[in-house]
Enzyme design. Sequence first.
Site, PDB file in Angstrom:
ATOM      1  N   THR A 189       0.802  -1.382   0.008  1.00  9.47           N
ATOM      2  CA  THR A 189       0.006   0.107   0.130  1.00  9.47           C
ATOM      3  C   THR A 189       1.011   1.154  -0.028  1.00  9.47           C
ATOM      4  O   THR A 189       2.018   1.151   0.771  1.00  9.47           O
ATOM      5  CB  THR A 189      -0.797   0.031   1.377  1.00  9.47           C
ATOM      6  OG1 THR A 189      -1.871  -1.092   1.112  1.00  9.47           O
ATOM      7  CG2 THR A 189      -1.631   1.409   1.437  1.00  9.47           C
ATOM      8  N   ARG A 217     -14.123  -7.619  -0.490  1.00 12.78           N
ATOM      9  CA  ARG A 217     -13.407  -7.122   0.738  1.00 12.78           C
ATOM     10  C   ARG A 217     -12.795  -5.721   0.339  1.00 12.78           C
ATOM     11  O   ARG A 217     -12.344  -5.505  -0.347  1.00 12.78           O
ATOM     12  CB  ARG A 217     -12.316  -7.990   1.107  1.00 12.78           C
ATOM     13  CG  ARG A 217     -11.465  -7.729   2.185  1.00 12.78           C
ATOM     14  CD  ARG A 217     -10.228  -7.007   2.088  1.00 12.78           C
ATOM     15  NE  ARG A 217      -9.318  -6.849   3.150  1.00 12.78           N
ATOM     16  CZ  ARG A 217      -8.469  -6.104   3.021  1.00 12.78           C
ATOM     17  NH1 ARG A 217      -8.133  -5.315   2.056  1.00 12.78           N
ATOM     18  NH2 ARG A 217      -7.570  -5.729   4.153  1.00 12.78           N
ATOM     19  N   GLY A 219     -10.216  -2.909   2.611  1.00 10.45           N
ATOM     20  CA  GLY A 219      -9.354  -2.589   3.789  1.00 10.45           C
ATOM     21  C   GLY A 219      -9.478  -1.231   4.343  1.00 10.45           C
ATOM     22  O   GLY A 219     -10.843  -0.630   4.180  1.00 10.45           O
ATOM     23  N   ASP A 220      -8.586  -0.883   5.034  1.00  5.26           N
ATOM     24  CA  ASP A 220      -8.544   0.257   5.804  1.00  5.26           C
ATOM     25  C   ASP A 220      -8.285   1.683   5.156  1.00  5.26           C
ATOM     26  O   ASP A 220      -8.454   2.823   5.494  1.00  5.26           O
ATOM     27  CB  ASP A 220      -7.768   0.229   6.922  1.00  5.26           C
ATOM     28  CG  ASP A 220      -6.160   0.171   6.310  1.00  5.26           C
ATOM     29  OD1 ASP A 220      -5.945  -0.681   5.676  1.00  5.26           O
ATOM     30  OD2 ASP A 220      -5.102   0.856   6.870  1.00  5.26           O
ATOM     31  N   THR A 240      -0.241   1.594   6.652  1.00  2.00           N
ATOM     32  CA  THR A 240      -0.187   0.357   5.504  1.00  2.00           C
ATOM     33  C   THR A 240      -0.210  -0.923   6.419  1.00  2.00           C
ATOM     34  O   THR A 240       0.349  -0.648   7.630  1.00  2.00           O
ATOM     35  CB  THR A 240       1.067   0.557   4.694  1.00  2.00           C
ATOM     36  OG1 THR A 240       1.080  -0.665   4.021  1.00  2.00           O
ATOM     37  CG2 THR A 240       2.209   0.874   5.626  1.00  2.00           C
ATOM     38  N   GLY A 241      -0.535  -1.683   5.904  1.00  2.00           N
ATOM     39  CA  GLY A 241      -0.671  -2.896   6.943  1.00  2.00           C
ATOM     40  C   GLY A 241      -1.950  -3.931   6.837  1.00  2.00           C
ATOM     41  O   GLY A 241      -2.750  -3.772   5.662  1.00  2.00           O
ATOM     42  N   GLY A 243      -5.319  -4.330   6.835  1.00  2.00           N
ATOM     43  CA  GLY A 243      -6.516  -3.301   6.949  1.00  2.00           C
ATOM     44  C   GLY A 243      -7.410  -3.817   8.172  1.00  2.00           C
ATOM     45  O   GLY A 243      -7.899  -2.909   8.808  1.00  2.00           O
TER      46      GLY A 243
HETATM   47  N1  GLY Z   1      -4.016  -1.529   4.250  1.00  2.00           N
HETATM   48  C1  GLY Z   1      -4.331  -2.238   3.071  1.00  2.00           C
HETATM   49  C2  GLY Z   1      -5.438  -3.311   3.247  1.00  2.00           C
HETATM   50  O1  GLY Z   1      -5.619  -3.811   4.112  1.00  2.00           O
HETATM   51  O2  GLY Z   1      -6.223  -3.063   2.270  1.00  2.00           O
END
Ligand code: GLY
Length: 322
Positions: A189, A217, A219-220, A240-241, A243
């Site tokens: 990310t 799905r 993410g964050d 980043t990580g 999510g």
């Molecule tokens: N941090 C990116 C995701 O989990 O989609």
Amino acid sequence: MRNLLMIGALLMSTAAQAADWKLVIHGGAGTIERDRITPEQDRNIRAALDRSLAAGSDILAKGGSALDAVEAAVRVLEDDPNFNAGHGAVYTYEGGHELDSSIMDGRTRAAGAVAAVTTVKNPISLARAVMEDGTHVMLGGKGAEEFSHEKGLEQVSNDYFNTPERKRQLDELKARKVGYYDVDLKYGTVGAVALDSAGHVAAATSTGGLTGKRWGRIGDSPIIGSGTYADDRACAVSATGAGEYFIREGVAHEICARMRFKGESAKVAADAVMAEVKSLGGTGGVIVVTPKGEMDYSFNTPGMYRGKASAAGRSVAIFGDE
Ligand code: GLY
């Protein structure tokens, strides 16, 4: 004479202010260790991070806005196949790409986000268009694509996002029957946070999400308050990580809130929130800038692709010990 002195003083104060800009970027965190990266990958990633810093710095050094700088810095990383965003985005389980992105202006706390877009070349610019339109904060899927067409943003076919390495990662995930959180197969990310010479902060984040993700799905990264947050009263954050953990912790807003209400420094707040993420089982990292000029990273993984720039110069790093 008096007028000349006043103009001189004004020019000097403008020059001093223009020197106060800051930019921090990331290109993903994970099991990034020296024996897992070839010298060529190392060179290419560092060069791309530097190009991203250069794009944002050019804007900030001329007195441009933090918002323009973070968008420009993220676009460079979206266009580079080494990162999990734009060209280089990971594959869904079905073999396509669904991209998420968000942007926030700390000056007004205006924000824009898009989720699960499939044909928008630079999702960060679509997130910005959503923000500037001002009606909604987050658009998803087909509607976001329609909005992109209306705004005349560049569209591509979904296979523009294909890259051999990401395909290999999907194939490996399926063959080994490992989960989404196998850190060897995901992350990348991208994000940027900036402080401009007018004292405003902004944040931007863009991603392809997780390798092998299913069922729409998200993410964050497109969630304002989790993957991205910017508030002139505290800080700007991009994450980043993994999510799901960042959503549950409300990472980006939590860091800003700790700074506002507890008076913590960026480093203390970011480390505390990343420790909470870790306690839930999540891995990853954040970048932070503040209106006071603090620039910080915090990550609980062996490495994070990252870079910093200010009037003093630019630097990039990959491994945890750099
Ligand atoms: N941090 C990116 C995701 O989990 O989609």
